[in-house]
Design an enzyme around this catalytic site. Structure first.
Site, mmCIF file in Angstrom:
data_model
loop_
_atom_site.group_PDB
_atom_site.id
_atom_site.type_symbol
_atom_site.label_atom_id
_atom_site.label_comp_id
_atom_site.label_asym_id
_atom_site.label_seq_id
_atom_site.Cartn_x
_atom_site.Cartn_y
_atom_site.Cartn_z
ATOM 1 N N LYS A 22 45.159 31.434 49.760
ATOM 2 C CA LYS A 22 44.212 32.466 50.211
ATOM 3 C C LYS A 22 43.149 32.735 49.142
ATOM 4 C CE LYS A 22 45.374 37.019 49.710
ATOM 5 N NZ LYS A 22 44.390 37.863 49.007
ATOM 6 N N ASN A 23 43.591 32.946 47.912
ATOM 7 C CA ASN A 23 42.642 33.377 46.879
ATOM 8 C C ASN A 23 41.772 32.248 46.349
ATOM 9 O OD1 ASN A 23 43.467 35.961 47.231
ATOM 10 N ND2 ASN A 23 44.839 36.005 45.457
ATOM 11 N N ARG A 91 38.597 42.841 49.720
ATOM 12 C CA ARG A 91 38.035 42.820 48.368
ATOM 13 C C ARG A 91 37.112 41.612 48.185
ATOM 14 N NH1 ARG A 91 36.848 45.641 43.648
ATOM 15 N NH2 ARG A 91 36.768 44.159 41.954
ATOM 16 N N CYS A 115 43.390 45.667 49.156
ATOM 17 C CA CYS A 115 44.638 46.376 48.874
ATOM 18 C C CYS A 115 44.378 47.543 47.910
ATOM 19 C CB CYS A 115 45.659 45.431 48.255
ATOM 20 S SG CYS A 115 46.380 44.288 49.443
ATOM 21 N N ARG A 120 39.761 49.308 41.323
ATOM 22 C CA ARG A 120 39.073 48.059 41.594
ATOM 23 C C ARG A 120 37.547 48.207 41.672
ATOM 24 N NH1 ARG A 120 42.394 44.611 45.925
ATOM 25 N NH2 ARG A 120 41.891 42.930 44.511
ATOM 26 N N PRO A 121 36.922 48.658 40.587
ATOM 27 C CA PRO A 121 35.455 48.777 40.609
ATOM 28 C C PRO A 121 34.795 47.402 40.627
ATOM 29 C CG PRO A 121 36.283 49.191 38.395
ATOM 30 C CD PRO A 121 37.496 48.956 39.274
ATOM 31 N N ILE A 122 33.459 47.394 40.774
ATOM 32 C CA ILE A 122 32.733 46.108 40.747
ATOM 33 C C ILE A 122 31.710 46.099 39.610
ATOM 34 C CG2 ILE A 122 33.083 45.479 43.169
ATOM 35 C CD1 ILE A 122 30.135 46.472 43.618
ATOM 36 N N ASP A 123 31.953 46.964 38.618
ATOM 37 C CA ASP A 123 30.977 47.080 37.524
ATOM 38 C C ASP A 123 30.749 45.756 36.788
ATOM 39 O OD1 ASP A 123 33.675 47.479 36.765
ATOM 40 O OD2 ASP A 123 33.056 48.222 34.810
ATOM 41 N N ASP A 301 50.332 39.449 41.155
ATOM 42 C CA ASP A 301 50.666 39.276 42.579
ATOM 43 C C ASP A 301 52.145 38.949 42.783
ATOM 44 O OD1 ASP A 301 48.032 39.733 43.090
ATOM 45 O OD2 ASP A 301 47.502 37.651 43.428
ATOM 46 N N VAL A 323 47.758 44.952 34.916
ATOM 47 C CA VAL A 323 46.488 44.533 35.521
ATOM 48 C C VAL A 323 45.929 45.615 36.454
ATOM 49 C CG1 VAL A 323 45.338 42.771 36.921
ATOM 50 C CG2 VAL A 323 47.147 42.103 35.323
ATOM 51 N N ARG A 394 47.556 39.532 56.635
ATOM 52 C CA ARG A 394 46.278 39.359 55.928
ATOM 53 C C ARG A 394 46.364 38.193 54.956
ATOM 54 N NH1 ARG A 394 44.948 44.008 52.526
ATOM 55 N NH2 ARG A 394 43.672 42.317 51.741
HETATM 56 C C1 EPZ Z 1 41.928 38.809 42.428
HETATM 57 O O1 EPZ Z 1 41.446 40.107 42.660
HETATM 58 C C2 EPZ Z 1 42.880 38.499 43.580
HETATM 59 N N1 EPZ Z 1 42.144 38.601 44.830
HETATM 60 C C3 EPZ Z 1 44.039 39.478 43.552
HETATM 61 O O2 EPZ Z 1 44.952 39.122 44.576
HETATM 62 C C4 EPZ Z 1 44.749 39.386 42.198
HETATM 63 O O3 EPZ Z 1 45.760 40.365 42.140
HETATM 64 C C5 EPZ Z 1 43.738 39.627 41.077
HETATM 65 O O4 EPZ Z 1 42.629 38.711 41.200
HETATM 66 C C6 EPZ Z 1 44.335 39.465 39.683
HETATM 67 O O5 EPZ Z 1 44.891 38.202 39.563
HETATM 68 C C7 EPZ Z 1 41.410 37.582 45.243
HETATM 69 O O6 EPZ Z 1 41.310 36.545 44.596
HETATM 70 C C8 EPZ Z 1 40.728 37.720 46.547
HETATM 71 P P1 EPZ Z 1 40.191 41.147 39.065
HETATM 72 P P2 EPZ Z 1 40.189 40.660 41.870
HETATM 73 O O7 EPZ Z 1 38.738 41.360 39.201
HETATM 74 O O8 EPZ Z 1 39.208 39.576 41.657
HETATM 75 C C9 EPZ Z 1 39.471 45.341 36.894
HETATM 76 C C10 EPZ Z 1 46.416 39.527 46.378
HETATM 77 O O9 EPZ Z 1 47.453 40.210 46.618
HETATM 78 N N2 EPZ Z 1 38.040 45.152 37.225
HETATM 79 O O10 EPZ Z 1 40.675 40.040 38.206
HETATM 80 O O11 EPZ Z 1 39.751 41.884 42.549
HETATM 81 C C11 EPZ Z 1 40.317 45.596 38.135
HETATM 82 O O12 EPZ Z 1 40.258 46.944 38.527
HETATM 83 C C12 EPZ Z 1 45.275 40.086 45.584
HETATM 84 O O13 EPZ Z 1 46.249 38.374 46.812
HETATM 85 C C13 EPZ Z 1 37.123 46.047 36.716
HETATM 86 O O14 EPZ Z 1 37.470 47.019 36.016
HETATM 87 O O15 EPZ Z 1 40.881 41.040 40.477
HETATM 88 C C14 EPZ Z 1 41.676 45.137 37.674
HETATM 89 O O16 EPZ Z 1 42.294 46.174 36.962
HETATM 90 C C15 EPZ Z 1 45.420 41.511 45.204
HETATM 91 N N3 EPZ Z 1 35.814 45.873 37.048
HETATM 92 C C16 EPZ Z 1 41.351 43.980 36.727
HETATM 93 O O17 EPZ Z 1 39.986 44.124 36.388
HETATM 94 C C17 EPZ Z 1 35.381 44.845 37.820
HETATM 95 O O18 EPZ Z 1 34.174 44.736 38.079
HETATM 96 C C18 EPZ Z 1 41.557 42.597 37.323
HETATM 97 O O19 EPZ Z 1 40.852 42.517 38.546
HETATM 98 C C19 EPZ Z 1 36.326 43.920 38.316
HETATM 99 C C20 EPZ Z 1 37.657 44.107 37.997
#
Ligand code: EPZ
Length: 417
Positions: A22-23, A91, A115, A120-123, A301, A323, A394
């Site tokens: 999926k990811n 997401r 989820c 989960r910000p997008i900053d 995960d 995380v 999902r």
């Molecule tokens: C990906 O999410 C996966 N989703 C998640 O899988 C997975 O848990 C995660 O990576 C970590 O491995 C997809 O690939 C679609 P991140 P993502 O940005 O990209 C913080 C599942 O169950 N952060 O690496 O959203 C964030 O809040 C899902 O399949 C910021 O602060 O994860 C988190 O604490 C759930 N600012 C950390 O970074 C940002 O702009 C890691 O998030 C982006 C992230």
């Protein structure tokens, strides 16, 4: 409302095929927006997150076709989506931002959902695109970005998977060279880079902390088969571990699952890597300590399924979640089955080896839902797992069917509770 009836299951045994990840598939689908030629993706799993993203891609003007297990995406003239609310369902919807901006010089998107496992910000996505020259404006819940992108050095405060993917995609069409420092190293990043390179991008270093992208004029179409799903494979291995079974997960890639396989071995199960996949046999008995980290650390995960494995092990296990801030929601549900778990800050202390009793539990997110299904296999009697938001479907294709093929007693029951 989707619900599942799960009865105490005997040792799981047999072979099961893992689906495509999926990811990996979600960002690769978004990469389809980078080219006016068709990107054909093989073996796309039938899960609702994929359906939702395909709907968003159509909303962005892409032609999307499903031909059996393959999906093709072709974006002659991509545009920003009209329906902001769809973005909230997923997401990965934020991954359309980099490609649309890079193709057209402007993009306007809603904030993504997914989820509820943390803020989960997008900053990091926005700051990275800003570093490449985009102007960013917040208009209510929308983010408007504009500007022609130019290659730069970008440093990510955290090795965010999504931000790395968005920046890598945007940088493929930027003018000049982009370097992403402190980039995520997950196998899904490498897979996306491989697909983009097949489309004519010039990316090196994917899988390391420094990714270099040399911008090109245009990307062309390609046919790509993404990697197997390491989280699904891990979940099926955990199902075997909690039922003292012997299961071969066909197609699973051991290289992507190192941290999990070592941890499972510590519990006492046997792991055998074969050219066809990974076999787990035996029972998890020894307690363990684990800390979730970015790849190649232990995957967040897999934390919920591993909590269920800890319930099988005799003694106290400790699982630290570093995380996401809110990823222990399955614990409250597991308590309904008689589990002995205490959460202190970001650590779950699990006293395992105590039999679970069937009961009523609710899926709070995707991996929590799968973990609760595994707990139902272990518990005496019947467990009803409610999944009102359809979390399991999902992200897992045919999880009950796959478990049933190994001898589990799991069925989906709709509208029964
Ligand atoms: C990906 O999410 C996966 N989703 C998640 O899988 C997975 O848990 C995660 O990576 C970590 O491995 C997809 O690939 C679609 P991140 P993502 O940005 O990209 C913080 C599942 O169950 N952060 O690496 O959203 C964030 O809040 C899902 O399949 C910021 O602060 O994860 C988190 O604490 C759930 N600012 C950390 O970074 C940002 O702009 C890691 O998030 C982006 C992230």
């Amino acid at each position: 409302m989707a619900s599942y009836l799960i009865r105490h299951s005997p040792r799981l045994s047999g072979e099961v095929e893992v689906s495509t990840a999926k990811n990996a598939v979600l960002p690769i689908l978004a990469a389809g927006l980078l080219s006016e030629d068709p990107l054909i993706i093989r073996q796309v799993p039938r899960i609702t997150d994929v359906d939702t993203l395909l709907g968003i891609l159509r909303d962005c003007g892409a032609q999307v076709q499903r031909n059996g297990v393959d999906v093709s995406v072709c974006a002659m003239q991509p545009q920003s989506p009209n329906h902001e609310e769809n973005m909230r369902r997923l997401r990965a919807s934020i991954l359309i931002l980099g490609p649309i901006l890079a193709r057209t010089g402007s993009a306007c998107v809603g904030l993504p959902g997914g989820c509820a496992i943390g803020q989960r910000p997008i900053d990091l996505h926005l700051r990275g695109l800003q570093a490449l020259g985009a102007q960013v404006h917040a208009v209510g819940g929308l983010r408007q970005l504009s500007g022609r992108l130019t290659g730069q050095r970008v440093y990510l405060d955290l090795p965010s998977v999504g931000a790395t993917e968005n920046l890598m995609m945007a940088a493929t069409l930027a003018q000049g060279v982009t370097t992403i420092e402190n980039a995520a190293k997950e196998p899904e990043i490498v897979d996306l880079a491989n697909c983009l390179n097949l489309m004519g991008a010039k990316i090196s270093g994917a899988g390391t902390g420094t990714i270099c992208v040399c911008g090109v004029e245009r990307l062309h179409g390609a046919v790509y088969h993404p990697i197997p799903d390491r989280v699904e494979a891990g979940t099926l291995l955990c199902a075997a571990a909690v039922t003292e079974g012997s299961v071969l997960v066909r197609g699973a890639c051991a290289e992507h699952l190192r941290s999990l396989l070592f941890k499972l071995q510590e519990t006492g199960v046997g792991i055998r890597e074969t050219p066809g996949g990974i076999r787990l046999s035996g029972s998890a008995v020894a307690p363990f300590e684990v800390r979730t980290l970015a790849y190649p650390g232990f995957p967040t995960d897999m934390q919920a399924p591993m909590t269920v494995v800890a319930l099988k092990c005799r003694g106290r296990s400790m699982l630290s979640e570093t995380v996401f801030e809110n990823r222990f929601m399955h614990v409250t549900e597991l308590l309904h089955l008689g589990a002995r778990i205490r959460v202190e800050n970001n650590v779950a202390l699990v006293d395992g080896g105590v039999p679970l009793e069937g009961g009523m539990v609710k899926s709070t997110d995707l991996r929590a839902g799968a973990a609760l299904m595994l707990a139902g296999l272990m518990a005496e009697g019947e467990t009803i797992l409610q999944d009102p938001s359809g979390h399991i479907e999902r992200g897992y294709q045919d999880l009950p069917e796959k478990l049933r093929s190994l001898g589990a007693d799991v069925e989906k029951i709709e509208d029964r509770v």
